[in-house]
Write a protein that holds these residues in place. Structure first.
Motif, PDB file in Angstrom:
ATOM      1  N   MET A   1      25.456  51.267 -15.830  1.00 46.68           N
ATOM      2  CA  MET A   1      23.983  50.078 -16.951  1.00 46.68           C
ATOM      3  C   MET A   1      23.935  50.778 -17.924  1.00 46.68           C
ATOM      4  N   SER A   2      24.280  50.166 -19.261  1.00 49.95           N
ATOM      5  CA  SER A   2      24.053  51.026 -20.486  1.00 49.95           C
ATOM      6  C   SER A   2      22.451  51.025 -20.086  1.00 49.95           C
ATOM      7  N   THR A   3      21.791  51.737 -21.596  1.00 45.18           N
ATOM      8  CA  THR A   3      20.480  51.847 -22.071  1.00 45.18           C
ATOM      9  C   THR A   3      20.489  50.522 -22.236  1.00 45.18           C
ATOM     10  N   VAL A   4      20.768  49.764 -23.376  1.00 44.82           N
ATOM     11  CA  VAL A   4      20.783  48.263 -23.708  1.00 44.82           C
ATOM     12  C   VAL A   4      20.766  47.273 -22.750  1.00 44.82           C
ATOM     13  N   ASP A   5      21.590  47.615 -21.687  1.00 48.82           N
ATOM     14  CA  ASP A   5      21.421  46.432 -20.388  1.00 48.82           C
ATOM     15  C   ASP A   5      20.019  47.029 -19.819  1.00 48.82           C
ATOM     16  N   ALA A   6      19.574  47.825 -19.527  1.00 46.55           N
ATOM     17  CA  ALA A   6      18.340  48.492 -18.550  1.00 46.55           C
ATOM     18  C   ALA A   6      17.212  47.668 -19.466  1.00 46.55           C
ATOM     19  N   LEU A   7      17.369  48.274 -20.778  1.00 48.27           N
ATOM     20  CA  LEU A   7      16.120  47.321 -21.380  1.00 48.27           C
ATOM     21  C   LEU A   7      16.200  46.017 -21.489  1.00 48.27           C
ATOM     22  N   LEU A   8      17.117  45.539 -21.737  1.00 45.93           N
ATOM     23  CA  LEU A   8      17.632  43.659 -21.224  1.00 45.93           C
ATOM     24  C   LEU A   8      16.510  43.100 -19.775  1.00 45.93           C
ATOM     25  N   ILE A   9      16.656  44.313 -19.413  1.00 43.56           N
ATOM     26  CA  ILE A   9      16.397  43.837 -17.504  1.00 43.56           C
ATOM     27  C   ILE A   9      15.077  43.854 -18.043  1.00 43.56           C
ATOM     28  N   ILE A  10      14.357  44.818 -18.277  1.00 46.35           N
ATOM     29  CA  ILE A  10      13.341  45.034 -18.131  1.00 46.35           C
ATOM     30  C   ILE A  10      12.571  44.149 -18.998  1.00 46.35           C
TER      31      ILE A  10
ATOM     32  N   ALA B   1      12.716  41.158 -19.546  1.00 46.79           N
ATOM     33  CA  ALA B   1      13.293  39.938 -18.744  1.00 46.79           C
ATOM     34  C   ALA B   1      12.225  39.646 -17.713  1.00 46.79           C
ATOM     35  N   MET B   2      12.367  41.273 -16.845  1.00 45.40           N
ATOM     36  CA  MET B   2      11.463  40.608 -15.537  1.00 45.40           C
ATOM     37  C   MET B   2       9.832  41.080 -16.036  1.00 45.40           C
ATOM     38  N   THR B   3      10.080  41.388 -17.951  1.00 51.57           N
ATOM     39  CA  THR B   3       8.179  41.337 -17.775  1.00 51.57           C
ATOM     40  C   THR B   3       7.638  39.722 -18.087  1.00 51.57           C
ATOM     41  N   LEU B   4       9.014  39.362 -19.353  1.00 51.15           N
ATOM     42  CA  LEU B   4       8.662  37.966 -19.266  1.00 51.15           C
ATOM     43  C   LEU B   4       8.218  37.211 -17.945  1.00 51.15           C
ATOM     44  N   ILE B   5       9.283  37.574 -17.333  1.00 51.38           N
ATOM     45  CA  ILE B   5       9.135  36.588 -15.562  1.00 51.38           C
ATOM     46  C   ILE B   5       7.449  37.055 -14.888  1.00 51.38           C
ATOM     47  N   THR B   6       7.355  38.333 -15.525  1.00 47.84           N
ATOM     48  CA  THR B   6       6.461  38.442 -14.575  1.00 47.84           C
ATOM     49  C   THR B   6       4.922  37.973 -15.469  1.00 47.84           C
ATOM     50  N   TYR B   7       5.028  38.069 -16.772  1.00 48.76           N
ATOM     51  CA  TYR B   7       4.005  37.142 -17.574  1.00 48.76           C
ATOM     52  C   TYR B   7       3.694  35.975 -17.108  1.00 48.76           C
ATOM     53  N   ALA B   8       5.024  34.979 -16.972  1.00 43.91           N
ATOM     54  CA  ALA B   8       4.971  33.906 -17.295  1.00 43.91           C
ATOM     55  C   ALA B   8       4.501  32.981 -15.986  1.00 43.91           C
ATOM     56  N   THR B   9       4.802  34.094 -14.374  1.00 43.47           N
ATOM     57  CA  THR B   9       3.762  33.768 -13.054  1.00 43.47           C
ATOM     58  C   THR B   9       1.893  33.624 -13.459  1.00 43.47           C
ATOM     59  N   ARG B  10       1.997  35.349 -13.945  1.00 46.75           N
ATOM     60  CA  ARG B  10       0.725  35.392 -14.176  1.00 46.75           C
ATOM     61  C   ARG B  10       0.178  34.241 -14.896  1.00 46.75           C
ATOM     62  N   ALA B  11       0.837  33.924 -16.273  1.00 46.59           N
ATOM     63  CA  ALA B  11      -0.075  33.275 -16.791  1.00 46.59           C
ATOM     64  C   ALA B  11      -0.481  31.754 -16.539  1.00 46.59           C
ATOM     65  N   GLY B  12       1.722  31.132 -15.675  1.00 44.62           N
ATOM     66  CA  GLY B  12       1.897  29.899 -15.279  1.00 44.62           C
ATOM     67  C   GLY B  12       0.501  29.894 -13.854  1.00 44.62           C
ATOM     68  N   GLY B  13       0.055  31.138 -13.019  1.00 46.58           N
ATOM     69  CA  GLY B  13      -0.803  30.580 -11.673  1.00 46.58           C
ATOM     70  C   GLY B  13      -1.601  30.559 -12.581  1.00 46.58           C
ATOM     71  N   ILE B  14      -2.109  31.192 -13.784  1.00 49.50           N
ATOM     72  CA  ILE B  14      -4.072  30.876 -13.724  1.00 49.50           C
ATOM     73  C   ILE B  14      -3.983  29.228 -14.666  1.00 49.50           C
ATOM     74  N   PHE B  15      -2.982  28.757 -15.151  1.00 46.71           N
ATOM     75  CA  PHE B  15      -3.018  27.754 -15.313  1.00 46.71           C
ATOM     76  C   PHE B  15      -3.365  26.497 -14.404  1.00 46.71           C
ATOM     77  N   LEU B  16      -2.205  26.650 -13.889  1.00 48.56           N
ATOM     78  CA  LEU B  16      -2.065  25.888 -12.863  1.00 48.56           C
ATOM     79  C   LEU B  16      -3.352  25.875 -12.020  1.00 48.56           C
ATOM     80  N   VAL B  17      -4.555  27.197 -11.703  1.00 48.23           N
ATOM     81  CA  VAL B  17      -5.840  27.129 -10.713  1.00 48.23           C
ATOM     82  C   VAL B  17      -6.768  26.212 -11.972  1.00 48.23           C
TER      83      VAL B  17
END
Length: 100
Positions: A1-10, A12-28
């Motif tokens: 795995m290249s450095t670029v691939d690792a950074l893209l994965i990180i 993507a995980m950041t975006l998913i984590t943020y969307a999950t938290r923001a979505g939860g706050i929105f739904l509550v």
């Protein structure tokens, strides 16, 4: 795995984590806030933490037991979870370094 691939994965995980938290706050925002719902939300983070820590402790051996014990004592003394968790991590690192 290249450095670029690792950074893209990180990223993507950041975006998913943020969307999950923001979505939860929105739904509550659509949930009527009763005393029961408020109590559920107040204790949710602690129950998630316990659900993560207990299996890791059982598999982690002596260093994990030391870390949990230090974190529990730290929480009781400091009355703040984050510094107590940091102390537990430090205790596990020191245990593994000096005790094997």
């Amino acid at each position: 795995m290249s450095t670029v691939d690792a950074l893209l994965i990180i990223f993507a995980m950041t975006l998913i984590t943020y969307a999950t938290r923001a979505g939860g706050i929105f739904l509550v925002g659509f949930v009527p806030m009763s005393a029961r719902v408020e109590a559920f939300l107040r204790y949710l983070a602690g129950s998630v933490l316990v659900a993560i820590v207990v299996p890791a402790t059982v598999r982690g051996g002596a260093a994990a037991y030391v870390a949990v014990a230090v974190a529990v004592v730290g929480t009781l003394v400091l009355r703040k979870a984050l510094p107590a968790i940091a102390l537990g991590i430090l205790a596990a690192a020191l245990w593994r370094t000096y005790m094997g």
